[in-house]
Write a protein that holds these residues in place. Structure first.
Motif, PDB file in Angstrom:
ATOM      1  N   GLN A 166     -43.092  56.193 -13.091  1.00 15.75           N
ATOM      2  CA  GLN A 166     -41.769  56.068 -13.674  1.00 15.75           C
ATOM      3  C   GLN A 166     -41.016  54.907 -13.050  1.00 15.75           C
ATOM      4  OE1 GLN A 166     -40.751  57.816 -16.238  1.00 15.75           O
ATOM      5  NE2 GLN A 166     -39.079  56.385 -16.256  1.00 15.75           N
ATOM      6  N   PRO A 167     -40.562  53.929 -13.840  1.00 19.05           N
ATOM      7  CA  PRO A 167     -39.909  52.775 -13.248  1.00 19.05           C
ATOM      8  C   PRO A 167     -38.580  53.129 -12.595  1.00 19.05           C
ATOM      9  CG  PRO A 167     -39.680  52.736 -15.617  1.00 19.05           C
ATOM     10  CD  PRO A 167     -40.602  53.855 -15.292  1.00 19.05           C
ATOM     11  N   GLN A 693     -31.414  51.228 -23.959  1.00 17.46           N
ATOM     12  CA  GLN A 693     -32.445  50.224 -23.677  1.00 17.46           C
ATOM     13  C   GLN A 693     -33.819  50.869 -23.552  1.00 17.46           C
ATOM     14  OE1 GLN A 693     -31.438  47.244 -20.757  1.00 17.46           O
ATOM     15  NE2 GLN A 693     -33.554  47.051 -20.075  1.00 17.46           N
ATOM     16  N   ASP A 694     -33.906  52.007 -22.855  1.00 12.55           N
ATOM     17  CA  ASP A 694     -35.195  52.684 -22.679  1.00 12.55           C
ATOM     18  C   ASP A 694     -35.797  53.103 -24.016  1.00 12.55           C
ATOM     19  OD1 ASP A 694     -34.900  52.347 -19.992  1.00 12.55           O
ATOM     20  OD2 ASP A 694     -34.324  54.420 -19.555  1.00 12.55           O
ATOM     21  N   ILE A 697     -36.878  50.036 -26.272  1.00  7.05           N
ATOM     22  CA  ILE A 697     -38.128  49.420 -25.826  1.00  7.05           C
ATOM     23  C   ILE A 697     -39.326  50.278 -26.203  1.00  7.05           C
ATOM     24  CG2 ILE A 697     -39.452  48.938 -23.728  1.00  7.05           C
ATOM     25  CD1 ILE A 697     -36.998  47.642 -22.553  1.00  7.05           C
ATOM     26  N   LEU A 698     -39.217  51.595 -26.008  1.00 10.55           N
ATOM     27  CA  LEU A 698     -40.325  52.487 -26.368  1.00 10.55           C
ATOM     28  C   LEU A 698     -40.565  52.498 -27.875  1.00 10.55           C
ATOM     29  CD1 LEU A 698     -42.434  54.581 -25.550  1.00 10.55           C
ATOM     30  CD2 LEU A 698     -40.661  56.327 -25.674  1.00 10.55           C
ATOM     31  N   TYR A 747     -45.622  48.394 -24.623  1.00 10.33           N
ATOM     32  CA  TYR A 747     -44.565  48.960 -23.778  1.00 10.33           C
ATOM     33  C   TYR A 747     -44.580  48.329 -22.387  1.00 10.33           C
ATOM     34  CZ  TYR A 747     -41.752  52.215 -21.099  1.00 10.33           C
ATOM     35  OH  TYR A 747     -40.803  52.756 -20.284  1.00 10.33           O
ATOM     36  N   ASP A 748     -45.784  48.152 -21.803  1.00  8.58           N
ATOM     37  CA  ASP A 748     -45.884  47.529 -20.479  1.00  8.58           C
ATOM     38  C   ASP A 748     -45.237  46.145 -20.481  1.00  8.58           C
ATOM     39  OD1 ASP A 748     -47.204  49.724 -19.586  1.00  8.58           O
ATOM     40  OD2 ASP A 748     -49.209  48.834 -19.647  1.00  8.58           O
ATOM     41  N   TYR A 751     -41.289  46.445 -21.083  1.00 11.37           N
ATOM     42  CA  TYR A 751     -40.611  46.960 -19.892  1.00 11.37           C
ATOM     43  C   TYR A 751     -40.507  45.871 -18.819  1.00 11.37           C
ATOM     44  CZ  TYR A 751     -40.046  49.104 -15.344  1.00 11.37           C
ATOM     45  OH  TYR A 751     -39.616  49.387 -14.079  1.00 11.37           O
ATOM     46  N   THR A 752     -41.628  45.149 -18.595  1.00 14.03           N
ATOM     47  CA  THR A 752     -41.621  44.072 -17.603  1.00 14.03           C
ATOM     48  C   THR A 752     -40.651  42.962 -18.005  1.00 14.03           C
ATOM     49  OG1 THR A 752     -43.954  44.553 -17.152  1.00 14.03           O
ATOM     50  CG2 THR A 752     -43.090  42.458 -16.335  1.00 14.03           C
ATOM     51  N   ALA A 755     -37.031  44.093 -17.546  1.00 13.39           N
ATOM     52  CA  ALA A 755     -36.601  44.256 -16.154  1.00 13.39           C
ATOM     53  C   ALA A 755     -35.984  42.980 -15.596  1.00 13.39           C
ATOM     54  CB  ALA A 755     -37.798  44.678 -15.299  1.00 13.39           C
TER      55      ALA A 755
END
Length: 811
Positions: A166-167, A693-694, A697-698, A747-748, A751-752, A755
């Protein structure tokens, strides 16, 4: 009984599995691909399977409702219920029995040990599928496909973080009134002091504070070195009368000799952008290793960094390092629990701030790149370096039961890496020797100066091994009792007083007069329709960039005839409130605004466990949340004993209650939509922005599929090799990523990418919208929810100004 009493009888679970295996034509393949079912089935045959369930490593993952399980659900069409009610699982047929049902049986027996009658599988529901292999296959896949792909349990069991992916993002937001106060970044010496009278009486200031670990490269050279992280400060209110002060401890001290004192200064740099340009601030005060900066030129978003700067370098000095005593902070990071094989990460920082958690994105296992994982801080140390130099790093186990892999025993840090001021990481792989019982141990960290041969060292103690799971395999029927462990009473956190939501007309200062009539034959979500001469209320003068029918345009967010939406900026003439003639059609109540701007969440995909943990950690008054959700009747009697210690657990209980009620009436109620409406009504805008935002993105990752490759090229100019690196961890046995799994590398990447923006959620959403709009076949043409979230974030200011009264108004 104790929460740790997990030695339970699994015979009933095996009875269910045996019943299901008879009627499921895919049992062999299913049990081989599902590590949960394989564990249970294999235990009955006393087999040692290579498939390790995460349940074995973390028994609390699924056995408690409050577990941190990543159950993905779509608020538009929820395919998986995170928490199955026990009453529901008792009625489920054999074809839809899941591991959650089996664990419910175990929970029931643990909570009610005298009720041992097993549930019976309803075989009659299976008759129509027994002779139709294809029908069974499609029924099962339609129910489980997306959910299973999101969990990917085997991949998680192989992860070096052991399902701890979990980030995290360490930052803090403090809300201060006229009396002022201080905001401190957790576990740091970074503080913002707000004096009394900074804002007007009755107004508030929200101060956000965040440390970016890698400082700007432009400030690290022969004449300058950064000695603090890049500090991001956000302010919600610029109507101020007093400056604010930033106080930071730095990782350097100018030497006492006259030459160093003359040639060198500690300076503070300021910018409105993370990348610069940076300008030098004058209002700085120094005391030993502490710097206090007076910030007078305030902005909603500011970046501050402290550096040591030399006027020039005079031989024999070669860099600014020769004029200062410079310290380097070292942190040792690892997983929450140790395992037979795990990775520890040596991390060097060019400043004093060492975060308690660190997201590691470059872990590799078996030559394959693993998903990002959050590691915990195990130990830290501070080194005094007279000048940048090559260092040799060694980790040595002090326990004969553990060893560092030979190829990992010694690593080096180059002089050039230290000069950049950036965070430097080196990974060390530990493994257990033989089949002894797992236990914590101590290892030695040695740092050797290759020029002088000087060795600095310190010891680090690992955390405990992961709790063992017992109870899903056959055990003696007598339950072993353990001593009940009671936690020490926690200090009470002062209750935060949330403002009261007021239902009244929006306070509008800007209007637009329509210059032409716009009526669309095919209606487009979130776009307004209007006649020439209509007066449209504009919710701010910020513009949104989004695709219309065919082209990307700039839009205002407006209100007309009780509807919130976008209006093309070229189609309206902007006027002031005093110039507007007839505004009756552009009036809107605050309640209607909240309900409309939250509409995108009816169709956004979310991970329930992430939403639950985020909300429970960020809301500090369960009563305030319960009241806006319609649970004002709730009292202390509604909580079990386990909920009374922490406010976060009581908040989580309220959220779970909402989830259960929404699932009981799926056709009319949607969990995420109602939760967002409630959070907006208690003015938790920062939390709503984070959830927005979460989920965006998903959902974008799920919508894009293989189209993420094109997006990655547009957003970050990734090469084919970089795109392949994202896909490698998710490849199947044939070396390809299946279409159902393609959302994972997407997703990876997203998310990156996101960030890097920090807390600038508006920029994340707008840049993502623009990039998606520019694709060859834009998904945003038919998927408009991202546009809807842009409307949401652009309406937050006017909502807060209209719905929440100041103290003076309340009096």
């Amino acid at each position: 009984k104790s929460k740790l009493d997990l030695n339970i009888d699994g015979s009933d679970v095996l009875e269910h599995i045996h019943a299901v295996s008879k009627t499921n034509p895919f049992w062999n393949e299913l049990s081989a691909s599902n590590p949960f079912i394989y564990d249970i089935a294999a235990s009955n045959r006393n087999e040692n399977s290579k498939y390790l369930s995460v349940l074995k490593e973390n028994p609390y993952l699924f056995s408690r409702i409050s577990s941190n399980r990543e159950s993905l659900a779509s608020s538009g069409d929820e395919l998986d219920i995170d928490c199955l009610l026990r009453k529901t699982s008792a009625r489920r047929s054999g074809r839809s029995k899941s591991i959650s049902d089996f664990l419910d049986i175990i929970d029931n027996q643990r909570l009610n040990p005298h009720k041992t009658a097993p549930q019976k599988t309803v075989a009659s529901d299976m008759v129509w599928l027994q002779n139709d292999r294809e029908a069974y296959k499609m029924a099962w896949l339609s129910h489980r496909q997306l959910t299973r792909s999101c969990l990917d349990l085997e991949a998680r069991s192989q992860s070096p973080g052991w399902a701890q992916t979990q980030p995290t993002d360490v930052h803090i937001v403090g809300k201060l009134n006229h009396e002022g106060g201080s905001v401190q970044l957790p576990d740091s010496d970074i503080n913002v002091h707000v004096p009394m009278g900074h804002v007007l009486l009755g107004e508030f200031q929200e101060v956000g504070l965040k440390a970016i670990l890698n400082p700007p490269s432009s400030l690290n050279n022969e004449l300058s070195i950064t000695v603090s992280p890049l500090i991001e400060i956000t302010l919600s209110n610029l109507n101020t009368r007093e400056a604010i002060f930033l106080e930071v401890k730095v990782a350097a001290k100018v030497k006492n000799d006259p030459l160093s004192q003359v040639m060198t200064d500690i300076v503070c740099f300021y910018s409105l952008s993370k990348e610069g340009p940076f300008k030098k601030l004058q209002n700085c005060y120094f005391y030993e290793d502490t710097v206090q900066v007076k910030l007078t030129d305030l902005s909603h978003l500011m970046y501050i960094v402290i550096a040591v700067q030399a006027n020039k370098i005079q031989p024999p000095a070669t860099t600014v390092w020769d004029y200062v005593h410079r310290t380097v902070s070292v942190g040792i990071y690892g997983p929450k629990y140790i395992h037979p094989s795990f990775t520890a990460v040596f991390t060097a920082f060019g400043h004093n701030y060492i975060p308690r958690k660190l997201t590691i994105c470059d872990i590799k296992k078996g030559g394959r790149k693993m998903p990002p994982v959050v590691f915990q801080l195990w130990g830290k140390h501070t080194l005094l370096l007279e000048k940048p130099q090559d260092l040799n790093i060694s980790l040595i186990s002090c326990d004969p039961d553990f060893e560092v892999k030979v190829e990992n025993q010694s690593k080096s840090i180059k002089e050039e890496q230290l000069k950049t001021g950036e965070m430097v990481r080196q990974q060390f792989l530990f493994s257990m020797l033989g089949s002894r019982e797992m236990h914590f141990f101590i290892f030695l960290v040695q740092i050797k100066d290759l020029k002088s041969g000087q060795v600095m060292q310190f010891c680090v103690t690992t955390p405990d091994p992961a709790p063992k799971l017992s109870g899903t395999v056959s055990r003696p029927k007598c339950l072993q009792k353990r001593k009940e462990i009671k936690s020490a009473p926690l200090l009470l956190i002062p209750t935060v007083k949330y403002p009261k939501f007021q239902e009244k007309c929006l306070n509008i200062n800007t209007y637009g007069v329509a210059l032409k009539t716009v009526l669309r034959q095919s209606k487009i979500d979130y776009l307004l329709e209007y006649f020439k001469g209509d007066t449209i209320a504009l919710l701010g003068e910020d513009k949104v960039k989004a695709i219309g029918q065919t082209k990307i345009k700039e839009w205002y967010v407006g209100v007309l005839r009780k509807k919130v939406g976008l209006v093309h900026r070229k189609n309206v003439k902007v006027i002031s409130k005093e110039q507007a003639m007839d505004t009756a059609d552009s009036e809107l109540l605050t309640r209607n605004l909240v309900e409309q701007i939250a509409l995108p969440f009816k169709k956004l995909t979310y991970i329930y466990s992430v939403v639950l943990s985020t909300v429970s950690e960020s809301v500090y008054d369960w009563r305030a949340l319960a009241e806006v959700l319609g649970y004002s009747h709730m009292s202390w009697d509604d909580f079990n004993e386990k909920y009374v210690d922490k406010e976060s657990e009581r908040v989580a209980h309220v959220v779970k209650r909402l989830k259960e009620d929404c699932h009981a009436n799926k056709k009319k109620r949607l969990f995420l939509y109602e939760l967002i409406v409630a959070l907006l009504k208690i003015d938790c805008q920062g939390l709503v922005a984070r959830l927005t935002q979460d989920t965006v993105i998903l959902t974008s990752a799920v919508k894009l599929g293989k189209g993420w490759r094109e997006l990655a090229e547009k957003l970050a100019r990734l090469t084919k090799q970089q795109i392949e690196a994202y896909e490698v961890p998710h490849q199947g046995k044939n070396g390809e990523v299946t279409l159902e799994m393609m959302w994972k590398p997407a997703y990876d990447f997203l998310y990156t990418w996101g960030a890097h923006y920090g807390d600038s959620y508006r920029d994340v959403l707008q840049d993502l919208q623009s990039a998606l709009d520019k694709m060859k076949n834009p998904v945003t043409k038919h998927w408009r929810e991202l546009t809807g979230t842009l409307i949401l974030v652009n309406c937050m200011d006017v909502l807060r100004a209209s719905a929440f009264s100041t103290e003076e108004e309340e009096e």
